[in-house]
Every structure is written in C-alpha cells, then in structure tokens.
Scaffold this motif. Structure first.
Motif, PDB file in Angstrom:
ATOM      1  N   GLN A 111      -4.987  -3.947  -4.764  1.00 37.38           N
ATOM      2  CA  GLN A 111      -4.609  -4.455  -3.592  1.00 37.38           C
ATOM      3  C   GLN A 111      -4.491  -6.037  -3.317  1.00 37.38           C
ATOM      4  O   GLN A 111      -3.660  -6.474  -2.437  1.00 37.38           O
ATOM      5  N   TRP A 112      -5.332  -6.487  -4.035  1.00 39.20           N
ATOM      6  CA  TRP A 112      -5.308  -8.141  -4.048  1.00 39.20           C
ATOM      7  C   TRP A 112      -3.812  -8.676  -4.679  1.00 39.20           C
ATOM      8  O   TRP A 112      -3.408  -9.709  -4.000  1.00 39.20           O
ATOM      9  N   ASP A 113      -3.480  -8.017  -5.425  1.00 37.63           N
ATOM     10  CA  ASP A 113      -1.901  -8.532  -5.977  1.00 37.63           C
ATOM     11  C   ASP A 113      -0.997  -8.276  -5.041  1.00 37.63           C
ATOM     12  O   ASP A 113      -0.005  -9.251  -5.124  1.00 37.63           O
ATOM     13  N   ILE A 114      -1.077  -7.553  -3.999  1.00 35.96           N
ATOM     14  CA  ILE A 114      -0.321  -7.631  -2.853  1.00 35.96           C
ATOM     15  C   ILE A 114      -0.571  -8.422  -1.898  1.00 35.96           C
ATOM     16  O   ILE A 114       0.095  -9.234  -1.301  1.00 35.96           O
ATOM     17  N   SER A 115      -1.999  -8.509  -1.508  1.00 37.88           N
ATOM     18  CA  SER A 115      -2.650  -9.321  -0.343  1.00 37.88           C
ATOM     19  C   SER A 115      -2.564 -10.873  -0.608  1.00 37.88           C
ATOM     20  O   SER A 115      -2.521 -11.642   0.366  1.00 37.88           O
ATOM     21  N   ARG A 116      -2.614 -11.251  -1.741  1.00 36.22           N
ATOM     22  CA  ARG A 116      -2.328 -12.504  -2.316  1.00 36.22           C
ATOM     23  C   ARG A 116      -1.338 -13.194  -1.675  1.00 36.22           C
ATOM     24  O   ARG A 116      -1.054 -14.482  -1.520  1.00 36.22           O
ATOM     25  N   ALA A 117      -0.278 -12.435  -1.365  1.00 35.51           N
ATOM     26  CA  ALA A 117       0.988 -13.289  -0.569  1.00 35.51           C
ATOM     27  C   ALA A 117       0.711 -13.810   0.720  1.00 35.51           C
ATOM     28  O   ALA A 117       1.570 -14.466   0.969  1.00 35.51           O
ATOM     29  N   PHE A 118      -0.610 -13.647   1.195  1.00 32.65           N
ATOM     30  CA  PHE A 118      -0.795 -14.431   2.367  1.00 32.65           C
ATOM     31  C   PHE A 118      -1.108 -15.618   2.239  1.00 32.65           C
ATOM     32  O   PHE A 118      -1.248 -16.580   2.908  1.00 32.65           O
ATOM     33  N   LEU A 119      -1.614 -15.935   0.921  1.00 27.15           N
ATOM     34  CA  LEU A 119      -1.871 -17.315   0.453  1.00 27.15           C
ATOM     35  C   LEU A 119      -0.848 -18.484   0.777  1.00 27.15           C
ATOM     36  O   LEU A 119       0.405 -17.970   0.657  1.00 27.15           O
TER      37      LEU A 119
END
Length: 319
Positions: free
Chosen positions: A114-122
């Motif tokens: 899930q981090w691999d997707i959510s990191r797009a918010f950086l």
C-alpha cells in the motif's frame, strides 16, 4: 499558545458507494462516474472554504485515486495529505455487497504494497498511519512493521500515526506511546473517534495535546446518529438540546457537534466526513461561533458508555 483547531476533509464516504452511516439522502447515483464528479466538487469546495488537510485510505474505495487525480489537476502547494495502510477494499464497487467491505491486514507485505501506491502523495503527504490499530492484530508489537514505519518517517520526514476505533482506544494509544526508536517516539499523530456520545478518551487525548502530538478526530457525527433518529430513544434528550442550540446559533446539529469537540477538547483537526457540498458547508459553520462553557458542560452529559456506543455502531448497516 495553543493553535486553533482546523477542520479537515475525511474521504471515507466520498470514495465508495456504500458506507457505515445513517444516510439522509437515499436516492443517490452510485456510479463511479457520479462519485468521481461529486468527490472533485466536494474537494474543490473544501479548498475554497480554506480546508487544507485531506485524509484518505486505500480501503475508502477509490478515495486515494480521486484525491490524487484532483491534486494532479490543481497542483496546490499548501495542502497536507494523510493516508493509511492496513485495510483492503473488497467490495469492488458492488452496490449492496454482501461480504466484508474491508479486510484488515497489518502485515509488512501489506504495508509495503500500500505504501508503493500511497507514496504518490509525496511531497505533500504529511501523516502516514496504521489504519484502525488494535492490540489483537499484533501490529503494535510487530517490530518489522514498526521498524519500516520508522524508516519511512526518517526517509521522507513523515509523521507516523494510527487511527483507532472500539472500546480499547485508550489502551491502544497508551501502548503506542511506549514505542520508541533511537530514543524517539514513533507515533506523532493519533486519529481517534470522539463525539458527543463517545467521550471515553477525553483524558488521554488532552494529555496527547499537551505533549504536542497531533490529534485528529473522526466520526464527529457518530456515523449519523447525532441526526435526530426517532428509533434511537437513548438520545432523545440530546436531540432536544441540540435543537435548542441549532435555533440559537442558526446552524445545523452537525456544526454544533463539531463545535462541541473544538471547545471541549481543542484537538488539532476535526474531520468533516461530508459526502456532498451541502453537508460540507454546514459542517464548516462550526468555525463561525463558540459554545458557552455551560453549553459544553450540558453536551458533555449526553455521553454514553463506550461499550454501548461501539455495540450500537457495530449494528449499523453498510448502505
């Protein structure tokens, strides 16, 4: 001097067609196209009102996708996003889905996935949270997961947080407070259910605020139970008093409920869970007035036991 409480936008009801809530609008278009359009409109309105904090999670259906798509079109520099790991959305936009709408998994593999997707918010991702941390899931003793969260904290300058639900919220927070890496607290942020009916975490939340932790309040409207429901006899005295305050301040029950949290607890953020622009506008009116001390004390008396509150919540249907 304590900072003023902000209102943020929580996207639990914006990214999926069914949600645990007592809906006031029954006939709504539940197509993905309609939900995407509505989500963009609500987020746009939130930003126009002055809201800069947006909270989402992978289990909020297409919530992360909607928020990311909106952000790509706007590229605002002054927004702050928070998301989570640990729940997977299972309904796949099936209306009236009969199984579990979301499944918990607090494993290291789920975190990395899930981090691999959510990191797009950086770089606008401000807080990364464990979604509904519990003692039973073992996530607060899983050194691999905790260590990975600390690594993300140091590498990306994130605040690490957790959200909590249920009767054990206080125990969960106490356990989380004891977790340190290299002499530093792992957890900086706590997203907690708190409202007129559920006030069991008051003392520990006040202590967190005193210690400069971020405290985010969710479910401020008790999943719709603060709206007058003739079937919920327990809350009739609360409904009657809320109606008095609505008339006095010329706002809806929702603004009163949010204002109670602001005046009683003074958290960092109270999330609006609005599912449309009208609800958001009504919620935001909480910043336009202040309750008296006597009114806050009276609203305080309408709390119920945490056991009653959470049993009742577990009986609510997805709709």
């Amino acid at each position: 001097m304590a900072k003023e409480t902000r209102i943020g936008l929580g996207m639990a009801a914006l990214g999926r067609p069914d949600y645990i809530n007592l809906r006031t609008h029954k006939n709504i278009d539940k197509s993905i196209k309609a939900f995407r359009s509505n989500a963009f409109q609500v987020i746009d309105k939130a930003y126009a009102l002055g809201i800069r904090d947006f909270d989402v999670a992978p289990s909020y259906g297409l919530g992360e996708e909607f928020l990311l798509d909106w952000h790509k079109t706007k590229q605002f520099k002054d927004v702050a996003f928070s998301t989570k790991f640990g729940y997977t959305y299972m309904a796949d936009w099936e209306i009236g889905f009969n199984g579990k709408h979301e499944v918990k998994e607090h494993s290291l593999s789920k975190l990395n996935e899930q981090w691999d997707i959510s990191r797009a918010f950086l770089p606008h991702l401000n807080i990364y949270q464990i979604h509904s941390a519990t003692l039973e899931s073992g996530v607060l003793t899983n050194n691999a997961v905790l260590g990975r969260l600390y690594q993300l904290k140091k590498e990306y300058g994130l605040k690490i947080g957790l959200s909590s639900s249920g009767t054990a919220q206080e125990s969960i927070i106490k356990t989380a407070q004891e977790i340190t890496f290299e002499g530093e607290d792992l957890f900086d942020s706590f997203q907690v259910t708190y409202n007129i009916f559920e006030q069991s975490t008051y003392n520990i939340l006040k202590a967190l605020i005193h210690n400069h932790k971020t405290v985010i309040i969710k479910e401020a409207l008790a999943n719709g139970r603060l709206l007058h429901q003739s079937s919920l006899k327990t809350y009739i005295p609360a409904y009657d008093y809320l109606q008095q305050l609505e008339k006095k301040y010329n706002v809806g029950y929702d603004a009163i409920a949010i204002r109670f949290i602001i005046d009683h607890l003074k958290p960092t953020i109270v999330l609006s869970g609005a599912s449309n622009i009208e609800q958001l506008e009504q919620n935001y009116k909480a910043l336009n007035f202040k309750l008296t001390d006597l009114e806050v004390k009276q609203l305080e008396t309408f709390m119920v036991s945490k056991e009653f509150y959470w049993q009742e919540r577990s009986n609510l249907e997805w709709n």
